[in-house]
Design an enzyme around this catalytic site. Sequence first.
Site, PDB file in Angstrom:
ATOM      1  CD  GLU A 119     -15.841  -1.235 -30.431  1.00 22.87           C
ATOM      2  OE1 GLU A 119     -14.906  -0.963 -31.204  1.00 22.87           O
ATOM      3  OE2 GLU A 119     -16.044  -2.378 -29.951  1.00 22.87           O
TER       4      GLU A 119
ATOM      5  CD1 TRP B  35     -17.949  -8.089 -32.565  1.00 26.98           C
ATOM      6  CD2 TRP B  35     -19.487  -9.543 -31.899  1.00 26.98           C
ATOM      7  NE1 TRP B  35     -17.537  -8.579 -31.359  1.00 26.98           N
ATOM      8  CE2 TRP B  35     -18.472  -9.486 -30.926  1.00 26.98           C
ATOM      9  CE3 TRP B  35     -20.574 -10.398 -31.687  1.00 26.98           C
ATOM     10  CZ2 TRP B  35     -18.502 -10.235 -29.762  1.00 26.98           C
ATOM     11  CZ3 TRP B  35     -20.604 -11.150 -30.525  1.00 26.98           C
ATOM     12  CH2 TRP B  35     -19.584 -11.067 -29.583  1.00 26.98           C
TER      13      TRP B  35
END
Length: 376
Positions: free
Chosen positions: A325, A258
């Site tokens: 996360e 990402w």
Amino acid sequence: MNVKGNVILSMLAVSTVIAVFWEYINSPEGSFLWIYHSKNPEADDSSAQKGWWFPGWFNNGIHNYQQQEEDTDKEKGKEEEQRKEDDTTQLWLWDWFNPKKRPEVVTVTKWKAPVVWEGTYNKAILENYYAKQKITVGLMVFAIGRYIEHYLEEFITSANRYFMVGHKVIFYVMVDDVPKVPFIELGPLRSFKVFEVKPEKRWQDICMMSMKTIGEHILAHIQHEVDFLFCMDVDQVFQDHFGVETLGQSVAQLQAWWYKVDPDDFTYERRKESAAYIPFGQGDFYYYAAIFGGTPIQVLSITQECFKGILLDKKNDIEAEWHDESHLNKYFLLNKPSKILSPEYCWDYHIGLPSDIKTVKLPWQTKEYNLVRNNV
């Protein structure tokens, strides 16, 4: 009165004045400072002032201004030496970090934190500084269930070779089955501590409850044992040096898949009901929970705040999309990390090897979820 009598009286008067004057100046209260009123409280120490005024005046009839100036110069010299000594104990960002070395990638955040890429740091300066500090770095890892036999030995063996080489390291290994922990021979300056933790039925709960466990151990003993602490996933293997350039107050890891993506496309938790919620239009980076760290107190703050969010979600019967996360990303949105590690520090070879990845420090292991997780 005759002349002789006048002379005697005059001599007595002068002698009396001299005697009184001499007694006065040698008394604790004696000082010329009585002739004015000072607003400086330091001037009220008459004995100190008397020592400054009188010995100089009676030293061959000359006031010792030169000695006063020399003493002042000596004091200034000592202060300057102290400043120089203090400067050598400080490590400034610009001493070791050069963002211009990697113009093709983001090397500095909007809040001026460094993003550490290969080539941006001066290893020699960093090693010299931290060697003098005599630091101890902790590395905590969880190996629950079949993660012990599949990943733990290779992780610790590779960490022993590449993690913080030349510095004292304590490995904190959290397992649910202590007898299954393999014997691993460690190098100098390395020690190994194994702790048994309660197993959870779901892997999601293992991940989320780890935040609670980390915080408990920091409070119980880790804060007194190490200067810095990293928490890492066990299904990774070190293949290059992971050194002191990664140390900081609070350290976050960019997620390999990402790091080039627009924040609106990140897989943040987008449901308002969750404590991990991040609305569209907000966000800086997507951080990977496989690595985070910092000083013990900062890691404690990270884990406590994330666990608060997890408990709040449980109370509201919701689970964040990427569990711990998601909460970690919410934390770092509100509490910016002081240092960010590039994807070179935690890379997935399934992506390939683009030109901006100059070296891979810690690649992911193959994710064999069907073998190691009870509920996939």
